[in-house]
Design a protein around this motif. Structure first.
Motif, PDB file in Angstrom:
ATOM      1  N   ILE B 262      10.602  35.184 -16.346  1.00 40.39           N
ATOM      2  CA  ILE B 262      10.085  34.294 -17.389  1.00 40.39           C
ATOM      3  C   ILE B 262       9.942  32.876 -16.849  1.00 40.39           C
ATOM      4  CG2 ILE B 262      10.659  33.203 -19.589  1.00 40.39           C
ATOM      5  CD1 ILE B 262      11.925  35.827 -20.451  1.00 40.39           C
ATOM      6  N   VAL B 263      10.972  32.446 -16.143  1.00 42.29           N
ATOM      7  CA  VAL B 263      10.955  31.086 -15.610  1.00 42.29           C
ATOM      8  C   VAL B 263       9.863  30.943 -14.555  1.00 42.29           C
ATOM      9  CG1 VAL B 263      12.272  29.462 -14.188  1.00 42.29           C
ATOM     10  CG2 VAL B 263      13.353  30.559 -16.153  1.00 42.29           C
ATOM     11  N   ALA B 264       9.726  31.982 -13.693  1.00 39.91           N
ATOM     12  CA  ALA B 264       8.721  31.909 -12.622  1.00 39.91           C
ATOM     13  C   ALA B 264       7.306  31.854 -13.186  1.00 39.91           C
ATOM     14  CB  ALA B 264       8.871  33.111 -11.695  1.00 39.91           C
ATOM     15  N   ALA B 265       7.143  32.439 -14.363  1.00 38.54           N
ATOM     16  CA  ALA B 265       5.799  32.487 -14.952  1.00 38.54           C
ATOM     17  C   ALA B 265       5.433  31.193 -15.659  1.00 38.54           C
ATOM     18  CB  ALA B 265       5.710  33.646 -15.934  1.00 38.54           C
ATOM     19  N   GLN B 266       6.414  30.305 -15.799  1.00 41.38           N
ATOM     20  CA  GLN B 266       6.155  29.048 -16.513  1.00 41.38           C
ATOM     21  C   GLN B 266       5.974  27.903 -15.514  1.00 41.38           C
ATOM     22  OE1 GLN B 266       5.871  28.992 -19.884  1.00 41.38           O
ATOM     23  NE2 GLN B 266       6.166  31.211 -19.793  1.00 41.38           N
ATOM     24  N   PRO B 267       5.244  26.878 -15.895  1.00 41.32           N
ATOM     25  CA  PRO B 267       5.067  25.740 -14.981  1.00 41.32           C
ATOM     26  C   PRO B 267       6.402  25.074 -14.661  1.00 41.32           C
ATOM     27  CG  PRO B 267       3.550  25.603 -16.835  1.00 41.32           C
ATOM     28  CD  PRO B 267       4.514  26.693 -17.146  1.00 41.32           C
ATOM     29  N   ALA B 268       6.584  24.749 -13.345  1.00 47.03           N
ATOM     30  CA  ALA B 268       7.742  23.948 -12.959  1.00 47.03           C
ATOM     31  C   ALA B 268       7.357  22.481 -13.117  1.00 47.03           C
ATOM     32  CB  ALA B 268       8.132  24.269 -11.525  1.00 47.03           C
ATOM     33  N   GLY B 269       8.252  21.586 -12.726  1.00 47.48           N
ATOM     34  CA  GLY B 269       7.899  20.183 -12.910  1.00 47.48           C
ATOM     35  C   GLY B 269       8.657  19.265 -11.978  1.00 47.48           C
ATOM     36  N   PHE B 270       8.116  18.081 -11.779  1.00 45.22           N
ATOM     37  CA  PHE B 270       8.873  17.037 -11.095  1.00 45.22           C
ATOM     38  C   PHE B 270       8.591  15.710 -11.772  1.00 45.22           C
ATOM     39  CE2 PHE B 270       4.983  17.438  -8.549  1.00 45.22           C
ATOM     40  CZ  PHE B 270       4.535  16.122  -8.427  1.00 45.22           C
ATOM     41  N   SER B 271       9.514  14.790 -11.593  1.00 47.00           N
ATOM     42  CA  SER B 271       9.364  13.480 -12.222  1.00 47.00           C
ATOM     43  C   SER B 271       9.907  12.404 -11.293  1.00 47.00           C
ATOM     44  CB  SER B 271      10.101  13.448 -13.571  1.00 47.00           C
ATOM     45  OG  SER B 271      11.491  13.573 -13.363  1.00 47.00           O
ATOM     46  N   LEU B 294       6.543   9.034 -14.101  1.00 50.20           N
ATOM     47  CA  LEU B 294       5.523  10.061 -13.866  1.00 50.20           C
ATOM     48  C   LEU B 294       6.150  11.432 -14.108  1.00 50.20           C
ATOM     49  CD1 LEU B 294       2.731  11.010 -12.649  1.00 50.20           C
ATOM     50  CD2 LEU B 294       3.964  11.179 -10.460  1.00 50.20           C
ATOM     51  N   ARG B 295       5.471  12.264 -14.889  1.00 52.24           N
ATOM     52  CA  ARG B 295       5.938  13.638 -15.111  1.00 52.24           C
ATOM     53  C   ARG B 295       4.795  14.583 -14.791  1.00 52.24           C
ATOM     54  NH1 ARG B 295       8.282  10.901 -19.350  1.00 52.24           N
ATOM     55  NH2 ARG B 295      10.570  10.975 -19.363  1.00 52.24           N
ATOM     56  N   VAL B 296       5.087  15.591 -13.976  1.00 53.16           N
ATOM     57  CA  VAL B 296       4.054  16.548 -13.575  1.00 53.16           C
ATOM     58  C   VAL B 296       4.532  17.964 -13.903  1.00 53.16           C
ATOM     59  CG1 VAL B 296       2.727  17.486 -11.636  1.00 53.16           C
ATOM     60  CG2 VAL B 296       3.258  15.037 -11.718  1.00 53.16           C
ATOM     61  N   ARG B 297       3.700  18.734 -14.585  1.00 53.87           N
ATOM     62  CA  ARG B 297       3.979  20.158 -14.844  1.00 53.87           C
ATOM     63  C   ARG B 297       2.976  20.947 -14.015  1.00 53.87           C
ATOM     64  NH1 ARG B 297       8.538  21.265 -16.908  1.00 53.87           N
ATOM     65  NH2 ARG B 297       7.769  23.116 -17.971  1.00 53.87           N
ATOM     66  N   THR B 298       3.459  21.888 -13.224  1.00 52.56           N
ATOM     67  CA  THR B 298       2.545  22.555 -12.305  1.00 52.56           C
ATOM     68  C   THR B 298       2.970  23.987 -12.002  1.00 52.56           C
ATOM     69  OG1 THR B 298       1.634  22.487 -10.066  1.00 52.56           O
ATOM     70  CG2 THR B 298       3.842  21.595 -10.355  1.00 52.56           C
ATOM     71  N   ASP B 299       1.967  24.820 -11.749  1.00 52.47           N
ATOM     72  CA  ASP B 299       2.245  26.183 -11.300  1.00 52.47           C
ATOM     73  C   ASP B 299       2.428  26.234  -9.783  1.00 52.47           C
ATOM     74  OD1 ASP B 299       2.037  27.354 -13.837  1.00 52.47           O
ATOM     75  OD2 ASP B 299      -0.156  27.366 -13.713  1.00 52.47           O
ATOM     76  N   ASP B 300       2.151  25.151  -9.116  1.00 50.06           N
ATOM     77  CA  ASP B 300       2.284  25.105  -7.657  1.00 50.06           C
ATOM     78  C   ASP B 300       3.197  23.938  -7.290  1.00 50.06           C
ATOM     79  OD1 ASP B 300       2.017  25.287  -4.945  1.00 50.06           O
ATOM     80  OD2 ASP B 300      -0.034  24.488  -4.873  1.00 50.06           O
ATOM     81  N   LEU B 301       4.472  24.135  -7.546  1.00 52.82           N
ATOM     82  CA  LEU B 301       5.434  23.042  -7.348  1.00 52.82           C
ATOM     83  C   LEU B 301       5.439  22.584  -5.893  1.00 52.82           C
ATOM     84  CD1 LEU B 301       7.661  21.245  -8.506  1.00 52.82           C
ATOM     85  CD2 LEU B 301       9.310  23.051  -7.991  1.00 52.82           C
ATOM     86  N   GLN B 302       5.495  23.540  -4.961  1.00 49.96           N
ATOM     87  CA  GLN B 302       5.597  23.170  -3.552  1.00 49.96           C
ATOM     88  C   GLN B 302       4.363  22.387  -3.089  1.00 49.96           C
ATOM     89  OE1 GLN B 302       6.487  26.433  -0.960  1.00 49.96           O
ATOM     90  NE2 GLN B 302       6.463  25.174   0.887  1.00 49.96           N
ATOM     91  N   GLY B 303       3.178  22.903  -3.467  1.00 49.42           N
ATOM     92  CA  GLY B 303       1.938  22.258  -3.021  1.00 49.42           C
ATOM     93  C   GLY B 303       1.778  20.867  -3.608  1.00 49.42           C
TER      94      GLY B 303
END
Lengths: 268, 340
Positions: B262-271, B294-303
């Motif tokens: 469930i967690v993997a399917a949801q956008p991760a984030g960094f701030s 700055l807050r970013v929600r993304t499916d590609d956290l590493q990139g």
């Protein structure tokens, strides 16, 4: 892991022993609760004895045979109406309101067994009260019944009426407190009709009054004491027929109502 | 998760409460918790304790459950989450055989709860959301009555000890605290270690210590190979106990699967704190900047994080409070509540 941990150990408890266990628990609760004990055990006995005493104390004169029928009819009506009908309604509604019925259903007991166990103690108490009235009535001079079958039918039919009517009444009763109101109409009807029909001459179209719920109890009590149940009545049919029809039809009607609308979960 | 921990070394402490006296014996065992599968899990019915397809429950015009699919494997702990009125309890009542479904197929331990009630109930323990006690009976009397009512063998004394009710055995149930009643409720639900335990909010109203003990009891059930379905409002409870989770919202299942899925399917984030106007590089995710943070929600956290850090390094921007994390169950839960 051993098989003992992966396969539940079942006891295969029979339905009968489950019903008995629950009925015993209900009996214990009835005796433990003073309010119920007084209202279901004590008051009906006192009222029945009071009616017997007051009706037969005829200023020193011998009471008429109709008075004896009145005594027995009133005692039957008290047991059927107050002990069994009111107490059963309150008990079932209380068990539903506190979700005890729902919990017990999870145990694996059948729905019929669960209701039977919940109701049985009250019915047994009612029967015991009727038995206790017998020697008391004999002491008060009530004669031996002319037609014991009619009297037995009055008692059994009355109990069937009260149990099915109680289950039907739970449909319109949200809380145990409310049961003290929702049961009143039928209690008055049973008391009034059974006592009236015990003394109203059972001839002609008057016999149709026996169709009122509870009236058959009084009429059959009258036949039980005085006889004449199987003589010719309306249209040459046995005089007791309207009462017998009512005795069967009303429990069926209340039973069908209860079966269609009975709720196991608390009502809001 | 408890079930996974118990089997991770390929062994388990046998002789726990449910089956044998606690001897602490270590024996090899077959894995009781099957490898995780996705929301689209579709297994042979023999592996499944519960299979639900397109379940619908209506009350008049109101549809409380709107076509849900569920599969619960034997031996797993499955948590059903959701807001009040999401349809959790209605779903449980159908599984227990108490509620009528308007449509769909339901199989519980290979039986239809609507028609095979008599065969199913002896194999199933149920904890109600509330009530269910004759308040005038004592704790011991309640358990003794239960002993005669239930087809599974157990002893009141063992349950009193396991759920720390021994000192309260002669107290009327009506005089117990809320937590004590909940423990008695659980004791009756798990009486005789049922094949399937359905627990409706088992820890609601409990203090943290009592909640921990309840979790232990639920995990013991799983270690004994039993299946547990529970509902809860507590996200940490689902995270701590459940092998798989479904979150219900307005009669539907919004997400389901293992916590990691469930967690993997949801956008991760960094701030990060970045005052002033920004000239951010193109990111795959969605960036929000309120002038300070700055807050970013993304499916590609590493990139996206690599792109962002390269951008910061090129400009000499320091990021003392940079934080990056996968989505939490709480994020997902609150996201479902606010989005729909």
């Amino acid at each position: 892991m051993t098989s003992a941990t992966t396969t539940p150990t079942t006891t295969g408890t029979s339905t009968g022993s489950k019903v008995l266990a629950l009925a015993m628990s209900e009996t214990r609760l009835m005796l433990r609760n003073r309010t119920v004990a007084v209202s279901a055990l004590f008051i009906p006995l006192v009222m029945g004895a009071f009616f017997a005493y007051s009706f037969t104390s005829n200023g020193g004169e011998d009471p008429s045979p109709f008075v004896f029928a009145l005594v027995v009819a009133s005692q039957l009506a008290i047991v059927v109406g107050m002990t069994v009908y009111v107490t059963t309604t309150i008990t079932v509604v209380a068990r539903r309101h506190t979700r005890v019925l729902k919990r017990m259903r999870t145990s694996g007991i059948s729905d019929t067994g669960l209701l039977a166990a919940t109701i049985a103690p009250t019915v047994v108490v009612g029967l015991l009260q009727l038995v206790l009235f017998v020697p008391f009535n004999a002491y008060m001079g009530v004669p031996v019944p002319a037609d014991p079958l009619a009297l037995a039918l009055a008692a059994l039919g009355g109990l069937a009426l009260s149990v099915t009517a109680a289950l039907a009444t739970t449909v319109v009763t949200a809380t145990p407190e409310r049961a003290q109101i929702t049961t009143l109409p039928l209690v008055f009807l049973i008391l009034g009709a059974s006592i009236a029909l015990a003394v109203i001459p059972a001839d002609g179209w008057w016999q149709l009054l026996a169709l009122v719920p509870g009236a058959a109890i009084g009429e059959l009590a009258g036949y039980g004491l005085l006889g004449g149940a199987w003589g010719a009545g309306v249209a040459g049919l046995p005089a007791v027929l309207p009462a017998l029809v009512a005795l069967v039809v009303w429990p069926v009607v209340f039973g069908v109502l209860a079966k269609r609308s009975f709720r196991w979960d608390p009502r809001n | 998760m408890g079930g996974q921990d118990a089997v991770s070394a390929g062994s388990v402490i046998a002789g726990h409460y449910w089956g044998l006296p606690r001897a602490g014996r270590v024996v090899p065992m077959t894995q009781t918790t099957a490898p995780m599968a996705g929301p689209g899990l579709d297994r042979a019915d023999g592996d499944l304790a519960i299979r639900v397809r397109d379940l619908r429950v209506s009350y008049g015009d109101f549809e409380a459950v709107r076509g849900i699919d569920l599969q619960v494997r034997r031996g797993e702990i499955f948590a059903l989450l959701g807001t009040n009125g999401a349809g959790k309890t209605t779903t449980l009542e159908v599984l227990e055989g108490f509620g009528r479904r308007s449509g769909g197929e339901v199989s519980v331990l290979g039986l239809d709860p609507a028609t095979d009630t008599a065969a199913l109930r002896p194999r199933m323990g149920v904890q109600l959301q509330e009530g269910g006690f004759v308040e005038e009976l004592t704790v011991l009397e309640s358990l003794q009555l239960w002993q005669r009512m239930v087809d599974r063998r157990d002893e009141p004394q063992r349950l009193l000890e396991r759920f720390e009710l021994t000192t309260r055995r002669d107290v009327a149930v009506g005089k117990l605290s809320g937590g004590e009643k909940r423990r008695l409720d659980l004791a009756m639900a798990v009486w005789g270690s049922p094949e399937l335990a359905v627990l409706d909010e088992p820890t609601t109203g409990l203090d943290p210590e009592s909640r921990r003990r309840t979790w232990d009891a639920i995990q013991e059930l799983q270690e004994a190979g039993r299946t547990v379905v529970l509902t809860t409002h507590y996200l940490e409870e689902a995270e701590a106990l459940a092998d798989r989770i479904a979150i219900m919202h307005e009669g539907r299942i919004a997400v389901s699967g293992s916590l990691s899925e469930i967690v993997a399917a949801q956008p991760a984030g960094f701030s990060a704190t970045l005052p002033g106007p920004l000239d951010l590089p193109p990111l795959r995710g969605r960036a929000e900047h309120d002038g300070e943070t700055l807050r970013v929600r993304t499916d590609d956290l590493q990139g996206d994080l690599t792109t962002f850090l390269t951008w910061a390094a090129d400009r000499g921007v320091r990021l003392p409070d940079l934080r990056a994390a996968p989505a939490s169950l709480a994020d997902i839960y609150h996201g479902i509540r606010t989005e729909q």
